[in-house]
Motif scaffolding. Structure first.
Motif, PDB file in Angstrom:
ATOM      1  N   THR A  38      -3.818  -4.591  10.295  1.00 24.14           N
ATOM      2  CA  THR A  38      -3.408  -3.423   9.028  1.00 24.14           C
ATOM      3  C   THR A  38      -4.315  -2.675   8.370  1.00 24.14           C
ATOM      4  OG1 THR A  38      -2.157  -3.224   7.084  1.00 24.14           O
ATOM      5  CG2 THR A  38      -3.369  -5.147   6.865  1.00 24.14           C
ATOM      6  N   GLU A  39      -4.035  -1.543   8.625  1.00 21.54           N
ATOM      7  CA  GLU A  39      -5.737  -0.369   7.911  1.00 21.54           C
ATOM      8  C   GLU A  39      -5.448   0.051   6.367  1.00 21.54           C
ATOM      9  OE1 GLU A  39      -7.846   2.554  10.385  1.00 21.54           O
ATOM     10  OE2 GLU A  39      -7.603   0.062  11.877  1.00 21.54           O
ATOM     11  N   SER A  40      -3.837  -0.354   6.272  1.00 19.11           N
ATOM     12  CA  SER A  40      -3.312   0.493   4.414  1.00 19.11           C
ATOM     13  C   SER A  40      -2.574  -0.491   3.536  1.00 19.11           C
ATOM     14  CB  SER A  40      -2.062   1.560   4.621  1.00 19.11           C
ATOM     15  OG  SER A  40      -1.765   1.797   3.855  1.00 19.11           O
ATOM     16  N   ALA A  41      -3.148  -0.931   2.467  1.00 21.59           N
ATOM     17  CA  ALA A  41      -2.989  -1.726   1.454  1.00 21.59           C
ATOM     18  C   ALA A  41      -1.079  -1.335   1.252  1.00 21.59           C
ATOM     19  CB  ALA A  41      -3.429  -1.389   0.401  1.00 21.59           C
ATOM     20  N   SER A  42      -1.543  -0.063   1.655  1.00 22.85           N
ATOM     21  CA  SER A  42       0.836   0.635   0.363  1.00 22.85           C
ATOM     22  C   SER A  42       1.087  -0.501   1.754  1.00 22.85           C
ATOM     23  CB  SER A  42       0.286   2.273   0.709  1.00 22.85           C
ATOM     24  OG  SER A  42      -0.041   2.377   1.684  1.00 22.85           O
ATOM     25  N   SER A  43       0.797  -0.152   2.780  1.00 26.36           N
ATOM     26  CA  SER A  43       1.696  -1.160   4.480  1.00 26.36           C
ATOM     27  C   SER A  43       2.013  -2.013   4.737  1.00 26.36           C
ATOM     28  CB  SER A  43       1.595  -0.029   5.808  1.00 26.36           C
ATOM     29  OG  SER A  43       0.448  -0.162   6.357  1.00 26.36           O
ATOM     30  N   ALA A  44       0.404  -2.917   4.204  1.00 33.06           N
ATOM     31  CA  ALA A  44       0.592  -4.166   4.615  1.00 33.06           C
ATOM     32  C   ALA A  44       1.229  -5.200   3.930  1.00 33.06           C
ATOM     33  CB  ALA A  44      -1.467  -4.206   4.056  1.00 33.06           C
ATOM     34  N   GLY A  45       1.679  -5.001   3.259  1.00 35.57           N
ATOM     35  CA  GLY A  45       2.981  -5.863   2.249  1.00 35.57           C
ATOM     36  C   GLY A  45       4.174  -6.223   2.872  1.00 35.57           C
ATOM     37  N   SER A  46       4.591  -4.905   3.192  1.00 38.16           N
ATOM     38  CA  SER A  46       5.698  -4.608   3.817  1.00 38.16           C
ATOM     39  C   SER A  46       6.017  -5.298   5.332  1.00 38.16           C
ATOM     40  CB  SER A  46       6.552  -3.052   3.648  1.00 38.16           C
ATOM     41  OG  SER A  46       5.690  -2.499   4.754  1.00 38.16           O
ATOM     42  N   ASP A  47       4.491  -4.929   5.824  1.00 40.89           N
ATOM     43  CA  ASP A  47       4.392  -5.626   7.392  1.00 40.89           C
ATOM     44  C   ASP A  47       4.230  -7.407   7.712  1.00 40.89           C
ATOM     45  OD1 ASP A  47       4.355  -2.759   8.385  1.00 40.89           O
ATOM     46  OD2 ASP A  47       1.735  -3.063   7.868  1.00 40.89           O
ATOM     47  N   VAL A  48       3.293  -6.845   6.454  1.00 39.84           N
ATOM     48  CA  VAL A  48       3.761  -9.070   6.363  1.00 39.84           C
ATOM     49  C   VAL A  48       5.042  -9.364   6.173  1.00 39.84           C
ATOM     50  CG1 VAL A  48       2.694 -10.972   4.810  1.00 39.84           C
ATOM     51  CG2 VAL A  48       1.293  -9.069   5.176  1.00 39.84           C
ATOM     52  N   MET A  49       5.371  -9.361   4.737  1.00 39.06           N
ATOM     53  CA  MET A  49       6.675  -9.339   4.895  1.00 39.06           C
ATOM     54  C   MET A  49       7.701  -9.835   6.073  1.00 39.06           C
ATOM     55  SD  MET A  49       9.251 -11.063   2.842  1.00 39.06           S
ATOM     56  CE  MET A  49       8.222 -10.414   0.703  1.00 39.06           C
ATOM     57  N   GLN A  50       7.917  -8.428   6.670  1.00 36.88           N
ATOM     58  CA  GLN A  50       8.464  -8.245   7.933  1.00 36.88           C
ATOM     59  C   GLN A  50       7.957  -9.620   8.771  1.00 36.88           C
ATOM     60  OE1 GLN A  50       8.417  -4.192  10.356  1.00 36.88           O
ATOM     61  NE2 GLN A  50      10.017  -4.903  11.882  1.00 36.88           N
ATOM     62  N   HIS A  71      -4.322  -8.460  -2.354  1.00 40.37           N
ATOM     63  CA  HIS A  71      -3.799  -8.220  -3.302  1.00 40.37           C
ATOM     64  C   HIS A  71      -2.284  -7.688  -2.832  1.00 40.37           C
ATOM     65  CE1 HIS A  71      -2.042  -5.954  -6.869  1.00 40.37           C
ATOM     66  NE2 HIS A  71      -2.170  -4.939  -6.336  1.00 40.37           N
ATOM     67  N   SER A  72      -2.275  -6.737  -1.891  1.00 39.74           N
ATOM     68  CA  SER A  72      -0.890  -6.448  -0.832  1.00 39.74           C
ATOM     69  C   SER A  72      -0.130  -7.619  -0.638  1.00 39.74           C
ATOM     70  CB  SER A  72      -1.495  -5.233   0.175  1.00 39.74           C
ATOM     71  OG  SER A  72      -2.027  -5.807   0.685  1.00 39.74           O
ATOM     72  N   VAL A  73      -1.003  -8.673  -0.092  1.00 40.88           N
ATOM     73  CA  VAL A  73       0.817  -9.544   0.638  1.00 40.88           C
ATOM     74  C   VAL A  73       0.883 -10.270  -0.273  1.00 40.88           C
ATOM     75  CG1 VAL A  73      -1.024  -9.528   2.496  1.00 40.88           C
ATOM     76  CG2 VAL A  73      -1.742 -10.803   1.957  1.00 40.88           C
ATOM     77  N   LEU A  74       0.650 -10.594  -1.963  1.00 43.98           N
ATOM     78  CA  LEU A  74       0.605 -11.592  -2.799  1.00 43.98           C
ATOM     79  C   LEU A  74       2.741 -11.647  -2.661  1.00 43.98           C
ATOM     80  CD1 LEU A  74      -1.686 -10.753  -5.457  1.00 43.98           C
ATOM     81  CD2 LEU A  74      -1.521 -12.762  -4.240  1.00 43.98           C
ATOM     82  N   GLU A  75       2.941 -11.142  -3.315  1.00 45.33           N
ATOM     83  CA  GLU A  75       4.198 -10.184  -3.028  1.00 45.33           C
ATOM     84  C   GLU A  75       5.285 -11.409  -1.854  1.00 45.33           C
ATOM     85  OE1 GLU A  75       8.076  -7.667  -5.111  1.00 45.33           O
ATOM     86  OE2 GLU A  75       6.444  -6.847  -5.110  1.00 45.33           O
ATOM     87  N   ALA A  76       4.605 -11.035  -0.863  1.00 45.90           N
ATOM     88  CA  ALA A  76       5.608 -11.456   0.384  1.00 45.90           C
ATOM     89  C   ALA A  76       5.029 -12.987   0.000  1.00 45.90           C
ATOM     90  CB  ALA A  76       5.053 -10.699   1.470  1.00 45.90           C
ATOM     91  N   LEU A  77       4.333 -13.326   0.023  1.00 45.74           N
ATOM     92  CA  LEU A  77       3.690 -14.757  -0.071  1.00 45.74           C
ATOM     93  C   LEU A  77       4.491 -15.554  -1.017  1.00 45.74           C
ATOM     94  CD1 LEU A  77      -0.419 -14.824   0.902  1.00 45.74           C
ATOM     95  CD2 LEU A  77       1.609 -14.756   2.587  1.00 45.74           C
ATOM     96  N   ARG A  78       4.324 -15.060  -2.271  1.00 46.05           N
ATOM     97  CA  ARG A  78       4.887 -15.478  -3.366  1.00 46.05           C
ATOM     98  C   ARG A  78       6.584 -15.332  -2.615  1.00 46.05           C
ATOM     99  NH1 ARG A  78       9.029 -13.958  -6.775  1.00 46.05           N
ATOM    100  NH2 ARG A  78       9.170 -15.367  -8.468  1.00 46.05           N
ATOM    101  N   THR A  79       7.372 -14.416  -2.364  1.00 43.85           N
ATOM    102  CA  THR A  79       8.843 -14.456  -1.844  1.00 43.85           C
ATOM    103  C   THR A  79       8.510 -15.456  -1.082  1.00 43.85           C
ATOM    104  OG1 THR A  79       8.942 -12.447  -2.793  1.00 43.85           O
ATOM    105  CG2 THR A  79      10.873 -13.431  -1.132  1.00 43.85           C
TER     106      THR A  79
END
Length: 319
Positions: A38-50, A71-79
């Motif tokens: 990933t090269e974008s913090a804005s898309s990393a979270g959704s990419d990791v969740m998927q 920071h960008s992946v915290l919500e995905a990891l918590r969920t």
């Protein structure tokens, strides 16, 4: 199975260099893993969740990047309830520093694959933050540094802290302090000429600045540092003391502690979480105890008074 999240641009290319080495080590160890670039913090979270949704069980998500990528992946990891492993490859690497994770890629990988599970708190409010939610002068410094050319130069020289110190001098020229209100656990505190108000979960940010040296990631509390009522020269003299955390005894520094904090400046100020922009305006942050699990080196866990749980079997090539 491990998910490796790689930001190749972190640390001026350190992310890509670290991944090339890590990839060789994973193949040597016959570890089972998937890689997500990933090269974008804005898309990393959704990419990791998927990516995490594609499998029921993950041993860990290992981030190769800096605090912003984490920071960008915290919500995905918590969920998803997936532990966080870290191979530091950013400018500041304050998250890795807080958990004693080595900067050297192989040693960091050893901690991610064979470390200790550490339950840690998160700061919740406009998303999740692991290190600190900072507003005012230091947030403006971060904005200026992130938009600067000298950050790229400092990263290339492996001098992330130097970029932040240059940013301090840059911002000191134009920033104007103002009145601010901080409500901590329902009690309001009003300060005049506030330079910064930082709500911290970990002791440092900005590449090792010990803004809240007493902060712990597993105590169910957040720590607030307020700097106010001082001149520009006093503020400039403060920053060397932050390197050791001795600023907390200065008369124009107040430390607060609680489970929630709200910060409101008289004038609109920028805010950052883990070095990433959170926009402008008032902040409301609460501590969410034990919301994340971090994989830390055994040596760090042994030195920490809080009890830790050992990582289960199947670290290399697990399910």
């Amino acid at each position: 199975m491990y998910l490796f999240v790689i930001n190749p641009r972190s640390g001026g290319g350190a992310g890509q260099r670290s991944w090339l080495r890590i990839e060789r080590l994973l193949k040597e160890r016959a570890a089972e893993y998937e890689a997500l670039h990933t090269e974008s913090a804005s898309s990393a979270g959704s990419d990791v969740m998927q990516a995490l949704s594609g499998r029921e069980h993950w041993s860990a998500c290992v981030v190769i990047g800096g605090d912003g990528t984490i920071h960008s992946v915290l919500e995905a990891l918590r969920t998803r309830g997936v532990p966080l492993g870290i191979v530091p490859a950013g400018s500041g690497n304050d998250t890795a520093r807080a958990f004693g994770i080595p900067l050297e890629p192989k040693a960091a990988l050893d901690a991610a694959l064979g470390g200790i599970r550490v339950p840690v708190d998160l700061l919740a409010g406009n998303g999740y933050t692991l290190t600190a939610v900072a507003s005012g002068f230091d947030a403006q410094v971060a904005e200026n540094v992130n938009a600067s050319r000298y950050k790229r130069v400092c990263n290339a020289l492996h001098a992330g802290r130097l970029a932040y110190l240059i940013g301090i001098l840059h911002t000191l020229i134009t920033f104007k302090p103002c009145r601010a209100s901080i409500v901590c656990d329902g009690q309001e505190h009003t300060f005049e000429d506030v330079w910064l108000a930082s709500v911290c979960n970990l002791p440092s940010y900005g590449g090792g600045l010990l803004i809240a040296p007493q902060a712990r990631p597993d105590d169910g509390r957040l720590d607030v540092c307020v700097v106010y009522g001082c001149s520009r020269m006093q503020l400039l003299r403060l920053f060397p003391t932050v390197l050791k955390g001795s600023h907390v005894s200065l008369p124009f520094v107040t430390m607060l502690r609680g489970t929630s904090a709200a910060v409101s400046f008289e004038r609109e100020r920028p805010a950052i979480g883990d070095g990433e922009s959170l926009g402008r305006g008032a902040l409301a942050v609460r501590c969410e105890p034990g919301a994340l699990t971090v994989l830390a080196p055994r040596a760090w866990a042994a030195a920490d008074p809080a009890p830790q749980a050992q990582v289960g079997a199947g670290r290399e090539g697990g399910a």
